[in-house]
Design a protein around this motif. Structure first.
Motif, PDB file in Angstrom:
ATOM      1  N   ALA A 181       0.827  -1.197   0.000  1.00 26.99           N
ATOM      2  CA  ALA A 181       0.000   0.000   0.000  1.00 26.99           C
ATOM      3  C   ALA A 181       0.866   1.253   0.000  1.00 26.99           C
ATOM      4  O   ALA A 181       1.955   1.281   0.557  1.00 26.99           O
ATOM      5  CB  ALA A 181      -0.907  -0.010   1.226  1.00 26.99           C
ATOM      6  N   GLN A 182       0.367   2.276  -0.665  1.00 28.68           N
ATOM      7  CA  GLN A 182       1.033   3.577  -0.602  1.00 28.68           C
ATOM      8  C   GLN A 182       1.031   4.076   0.843  1.00 28.68           C
ATOM      9  O   GLN A 182       0.105   3.806   1.601  1.00 28.68           O
ATOM     10  CB  GLN A 182       0.272   4.597  -1.440  1.00 28.68           C
ATOM     11  CG  GLN A 182       0.407   4.484  -2.930  1.00 28.68           C
ATOM     12  CD  GLN A 182      -0.489   5.514  -3.604  1.00 28.68           C
ATOM     13  OE1 GLN A 182      -1.657   5.652  -3.255  1.00 28.68           O
ATOM     14  NE2 GLN A 182       0.054   6.233  -4.547  1.00 28.68           N
ATOM     15  N   THR A 183       2.057   4.808   1.191  1.00 27.87           N
ATOM     16  CA  THR A 183       2.048   5.504   2.473  1.00 27.87           C
ATOM     17  C   THR A 183       2.267   6.986   2.207  1.00 27.87           C
ATOM     18  O   THR A 183       2.962   7.368   1.269  1.00 27.87           O
ATOM     19  CB  THR A 183       3.134   4.972   3.419  1.00 27.87           C
ATOM     20  OG1 THR A 183       4.420   5.138   2.798  1.00 27.87           O
ATOM     21  CG2 THR A 183       2.904   3.507   3.731  1.00 27.87           C
ATOM     22  N   THR A 184       1.636   7.801   3.019  1.00 29.25           N
ATOM     23  CA  THR A 184       1.726   9.244   2.828  1.00 29.25           C
ATOM     24  C   THR A 184       2.102   9.926   4.138  1.00 29.25           C
ATOM     25  O   THR A 184       1.835   9.403   5.223  1.00 29.25           O
ATOM     26  CB  THR A 184       0.385   9.825   2.331  1.00 29.25           C
ATOM     27  OG1 THR A 184      -0.602   9.663   3.357  1.00 29.25           O
ATOM     28  CG2 THR A 184      -0.082   9.125   1.066  1.00 29.25           C
ATOM     29  N   VAL A 185       2.714  11.087   4.002  1.00 27.10           N
ATOM     30  CA  VAL A 185       2.974  11.942   5.156  1.00 27.10           C
ATOM     31  C   VAL A 185       2.553  13.360   4.770  1.00 27.10           C
ATOM     32  O   VAL A 185       2.659  13.756   3.603  1.00 27.10           O
ATOM     33  CB  VAL A 185       4.454  11.922   5.588  1.00 27.10           C
ATOM     34  CG1 VAL A 185       4.866  10.554   6.094  1.00 27.10           C
ATOM     35  CG2 VAL A 185       5.368  12.353   4.446  1.00 27.10           C
ATOM     36  N   PRO A 186       2.048  14.112   5.714  1.00 23.10           N
ATOM     37  CA  PRO A 186       1.641  15.479   5.398  1.00 23.10           C
ATOM     38  C   PRO A 186       2.853  16.379   5.180  1.00 23.10           C
ATOM     39  O   PRO A 186       3.918  16.177   5.770  1.00 23.10           O
ATOM     40  CB  PRO A 186       0.855  15.909   6.639  1.00 23.10           C
ATOM     41  CG  PRO A 186       1.404  15.055   7.747  1.00 23.10           C
ATOM     42  CD  PRO A 186       1.770  13.748   7.119  1.00 23.10           C
ATOM     43  N   ILE A 187       2.691  17.352   4.306  1.00 21.95           N
ATOM     44  CA  ILE A 187       3.715  18.377   4.106  1.00 21.95           C
ATOM     45  C   ILE A 187       3.074  19.736   4.328  1.00 21.95           C
ATOM     46  O   ILE A 187       1.855  19.886   4.280  1.00 21.95           O
ATOM     47  CB  ILE A 187       4.341  18.315   2.696  1.00 21.95           C
ATOM     48  CG1 ILE A 187       3.254  18.480   1.609  1.00 21.95           C
ATOM     49  CG2 ILE A 187       5.123  17.028   2.499  1.00 21.95           C
ATOM     50  CD1 ILE A 187       3.797  18.551   0.197  1.00 21.95           C
ATOM     51  N   GLN A 197       0.744  16.452   0.385  1.00 23.95           N
ATOM     52  CA  GLN A 197       1.206  15.143   0.833  1.00 23.95           C
ATOM     53  C   GLN A 197       2.505  14.770   0.124  1.00 23.95           C
ATOM     54  O   GLN A 197       2.728  15.132  -1.042  1.00 23.95           O
ATOM     55  CB  GLN A 197       0.175  14.052   0.514  1.00 23.95           C
ATOM     56  CG  GLN A 197      -1.116  14.136   1.288  1.00 23.95           C
ATOM     57  CD  GLN A 197      -2.075  13.029   0.877  1.00 23.95           C
ATOM     58  OE1 GLN A 197      -2.074  12.575  -0.258  1.00 23.95           O
ATOM     59  NE2 GLN A 197      -2.906  12.576   1.817  1.00 23.95           N
ATOM     60  N   LEU A 198       3.346  14.047   0.841  1.00 20.12           N
ATOM     61  CA  LEU A 198       4.481  13.358   0.261  1.00 20.12           C
ATOM     62  C   LEU A 198       4.112  11.883   0.255  1.00 20.12           C
ATOM     63  O   LEU A 198       3.787  11.321   1.302  1.00 20.12           O
ATOM     64  CB  LEU A 198       5.742  13.608   1.091  1.00 20.12           C
ATOM     65  CG  LEU A 198       7.062  13.089   0.528  1.00 20.12           C
ATOM     66  CD1 LEU A 198       7.434  13.833  -0.748  1.00 20.12           C
ATOM     67  CD2 LEU A 198       8.178  13.234   1.564  1.00 20.12           C
ATOM     68  N   MET A 249       7.887  21.640   3.395  1.00 22.55           N
ATOM     69  CA  MET A 249       8.354  21.273   4.721  1.00 22.55           C
ATOM     70  C   MET A 249       7.786  19.919   5.120  1.00 22.55           C
ATOM     71  O   MET A 249       6.601  19.638   4.902  1.00 22.55           O
ATOM     72  CB  MET A 249       7.929  22.315   5.753  1.00 22.55           C
ATOM     73  CG  MET A 249       8.450  23.720   5.490  1.00 22.55           C
ATOM     74  SD  MET A 249      10.250  23.805   5.540  1.00 22.55           S
ATOM     75  CE  MET A 249      10.587  23.149   7.174  1.00 22.55           C
ATOM     76  N   VAL A 250       8.646  19.081   5.692  1.00 26.40           N
ATOM     77  CA  VAL A 250       8.222  17.748   6.118  1.00 26.40           C
ATOM     78  C   VAL A 250       8.883  17.415   7.453  1.00 26.40           C
ATOM     79  O   VAL A 250      10.025  17.832   7.718  1.00 26.40           O
ATOM     80  CB  VAL A 250       8.576  16.691   5.055  1.00 26.40           C
ATOM     81  CG1 VAL A 250      10.078  16.595   4.847  1.00 26.40           C
ATOM     82  CG2 VAL A 250       7.990  15.329   5.402  1.00 26.40           C
TER      83      VAL A 250
END
Length: 299
Positions: free
Chosen positions: A27-33, A147-148, A42-43
């Motif tokens: 599955a894709q994973t995402t992190v907020p930017i 999102q990244l 910025m991350v």
């Protein structure tokens, strides 16, 4: 329950477990930017478990942390050798290199990253994360949804099917520094190779000043050309002369729809590249595939 039936159920449950686990791993994973007012991406990231605020910087070359942030990190081991880098303006930087244990962004972890430390004040920014961390990991910058995204082979195949491909040229120096480039058409006259730099912020279009004459731009034209000097962030004594004026057009050679007209641009003396451009204007969802030297643009 008959033994054969018990064996069958156990086997079935095991297969279901494997299927669910495989689906989770793929599955894709995402992190907020966060996108700053200046356009920097910025991350949140951790180095050796210590969290900080970093710029996702495709033009950084190598990963950098500030001296202040480095003081919080345990387990950084200085290498015997170093690395001499040159900023785009030609400014020489002698960098010490350090081995870290890990660099983590969300569920993504790079083991044994190499970074440098500089005594600079970036305000709330603790450092820059370069493309070196993503040599084997396809990553998408989704500006619209902030999102990244860490892509899987399956999700990347879907992006390639629906998106437009842009060829990249990579500059890899001693396996320590990595930058990406592509060709851009300027004023329908020149095809120039520009560094694509997400760390430069919004609306950055810098061109080597040596191309001003062929583009018909007169550096002494005080009406249409503004001349300024800018001190270096690393050494204020180093000054760069910049000529600011309007370009008729700038377009990505492999993606002519990514085109700007009557765009303000800066012509920089001593630039070591043909030019530098920011990333966000090329598309709202940009996938970087370092391993195959390409961008996938989903607009």
């Amino acid at each position: 329950m008959p033994e054969s039936m018990s064996y069958y159920l156990k086997s079935l449950l095991f297969l279901i477990f494997i299927a669910l686990t495989s689906e989770t791993l793929q599955a894709q994973t995402t992190v907020p930017i966060t996108i700053t007012n200046q356009g920097h991406v910025m991350v949140k990231a951790k180095i050796n478990g210590v969290e900080g605020n970093f710029v996702f910087d495709t033009g950084a070359g190598l990963t950098l942390v500030t001296k202040k942030f480095a003081a919080k990190i345990k387990g950084l081991n200085k290498q015997d050798g170093g690395y001499t880098a040159f900023r785009a303006t030609g400014e020489k930087l002698d960098a010490d290199l350090y081995d870290a244990t890990s660099l983590t962004i969300g569920s993504f972890t790079e083991t044994h990253p190499v970074l440098t430390i500089f005594d600079v004040d970036f305000g709330p920014i603790d450092g820059l994360i370069s493309l070196m961390s993503f040599k084997k990991q396809v990553v998408t910058l989704d500006y619209a949804n902030k999102q990244l995204i860490f892509e899987t082979p399956k999700s990347f195949d879907a992006l390639k099917t629906n998106g437009k491909t842009v060829a990249l040229q990579l500059e890899i120096s001693r396996d320590k520094s990595l930058d990406m480039f592509a060709y851009f058409n300027i004023n329908d006259k020149l095809n120039l190779q520009f560094s694509i730099d997400s760390g430069s912020g919004n609306n950055v279009y810098r061109i080597n000043s040596k191309y001003m004459p062929v583009l018909g731009i007169d550096s002494t034209d005080t009406v249409n050309v503004k001349v300024t000097t800018k001190p270096s962030d690393f050494n204020p004594a180093v000054l760069t002369k910049i000529y600011t004026t309007n370009l008729q057009s700038i377009a990505l050679k492999d993606l002519p729809s990514a085109k700007l007209e009557n765009q303000k641009a800066s012509f920089v003396e001593g630039l070591i590249y043909d030019g530098i451009v920011s990333l966000s204007w090329i598309g709202r969802k940009i996938t970087i595939d370092v391993n195959h030297a390409q961008l996938i643009i989903n607009e």
